[in-house]
Write an enzyme that holds these catalytic residues in place. Structure first.
Site, short mmCIF file in Angstrom:
data_model
loop_
_atom_site.label_atom_id
_atom_site.label_comp_id
_atom_site.label_asym_id
_atom_site.label_seq_id
_atom_site.Cartn_x
_atom_site.Cartn_y
_atom_site.Cartn_z
N CYS A 1 3.14 -5.42 -14.57
CA CYS A 1 2.29 -5.49 -13.37
C CYS A 1 3.19 -5.81 -12.19
CB CYS A 1 1.21 -6.55 -13.53
SG CYS A 1 0.20 -6.74 -12.04
N CYS B 1 -1.84 -1.23 -6.63
CA CYS B 1 -1.24 -1.38 -7.96
C CYS B 1 0.26 -1.17 -7.80
CB CYS B 1 -1.84 -0.37 -8.93
SG CYS B 1 -1.04 -0.36 -10.56
#
Length: 247
Positions: A76, A189
């Site tokens: 992430c 993201c």
């Protein structure tokens, strides 16, 4: 019997939000049900992912990522940048499930490294790439021509995949919308930005780095060359901290 409360920190990067919890504050490992409750925006704190921090030799922190549905993620980018901000250091190392990320701060911007990309067999509609977690990227002429809310869930393999729809808007800029596995549509993201930027460079859609990725939550910068680890740059912010009672 009183349920114990644990401390947490809420952070966000371009609207991609996270709850950070130290492993040492837990009496026992988090369950999927507890992660879903923490991430729930009506019944819990609310976040896209829960990040568990723990000490590890040779690095400033080791982290694990858990999606809002309780499933585990291997990478992430925005979450790693939030942890780098939390560490309050100018540079260092963070161990993620997929790689060891180097981070560096310059003012309000934080740059991290991701895993070197692995190019996967192309899908009939778009391109697949792994930057620590898998992504499907579809380049289109008009971003609004695709319903991401429909596309994201319909092309999922059994293990799941993150989905980006991207439109090249200049010689260095790409507009991107993202659907994250285990979460759904999110404002930003980090690994998705990297996946899109890398593919744009590899396919010749953009000639030279850096690539500027514009998402709903804001802009990130991606730098990459063959044989190199991708670099992701953008801001990260502290939101608030408190105590949460786990069910």
């Amino acid at each position: 019997m009183t349920t114990p409360k644990i401390p947490f920190i809420k952070m966000q990067a371009l609207g991609n939000d996270f709850v950070l919890i130290k492993e040492e504050d837990l009496l026992q490992p988090l369950t999927e049900a507890q992660i879903r409750r923490i991430a729930n925006r009506r019944e819990g704190i609310g976040c896209d992912q829960v990040i568990l921090l723990k000490p590890a030799p040779g690095v400033d922190a080791a982290i694990s990522f858990y999606n809002a549905d309780g499933s585990e993620a291997l990478a992430c980018g925005n979450g790693t940048r939030c942890v780098a901000k939390y560490l309050k250091k100018d540079s260092g190392l963070i161990k993620t499930p997929s790689h060891i990320s180097r981070f560096q701060k310059e003012g309000e911007e934080i740059t991290i490294s991701l895993q070197e990309p692995r190019f996967l067999p192309s899908h009939s509609q778009g391109h697949c790439i792994d930057v620590g977690n898998p992504h499907f990227v579809l380049f289109v002429d008009h971003l609004e021509s695709i319903s991401l809310a429909t596309l994201g869930p319909t092309i999922q393999p059994p293990e799941g995949i993150n989905v980006e729809v991207a439109q090249v808007t200049s010689r260095s800029t790409i507009r991107v919308k993202v659907w994250e596995r285990g979460v759904g549509i999110t404002p930003a993201c980090g690994s998705g930005a990297c996946a899109t930027g890398i593919l744009a460079l590899k396919l010749g859609l953009i000639e030279n780095p850096p690539v500027y990725i514009e998402m709903e939550g804001g802009q990130m910068k991606v730098e990459w060359g063959p044989g190199q680890a991708p670099l992701l740059t953008g801001p990260a912010e502290f939101c608030f901290e408190g105590m949460v009672e786990l069910p």
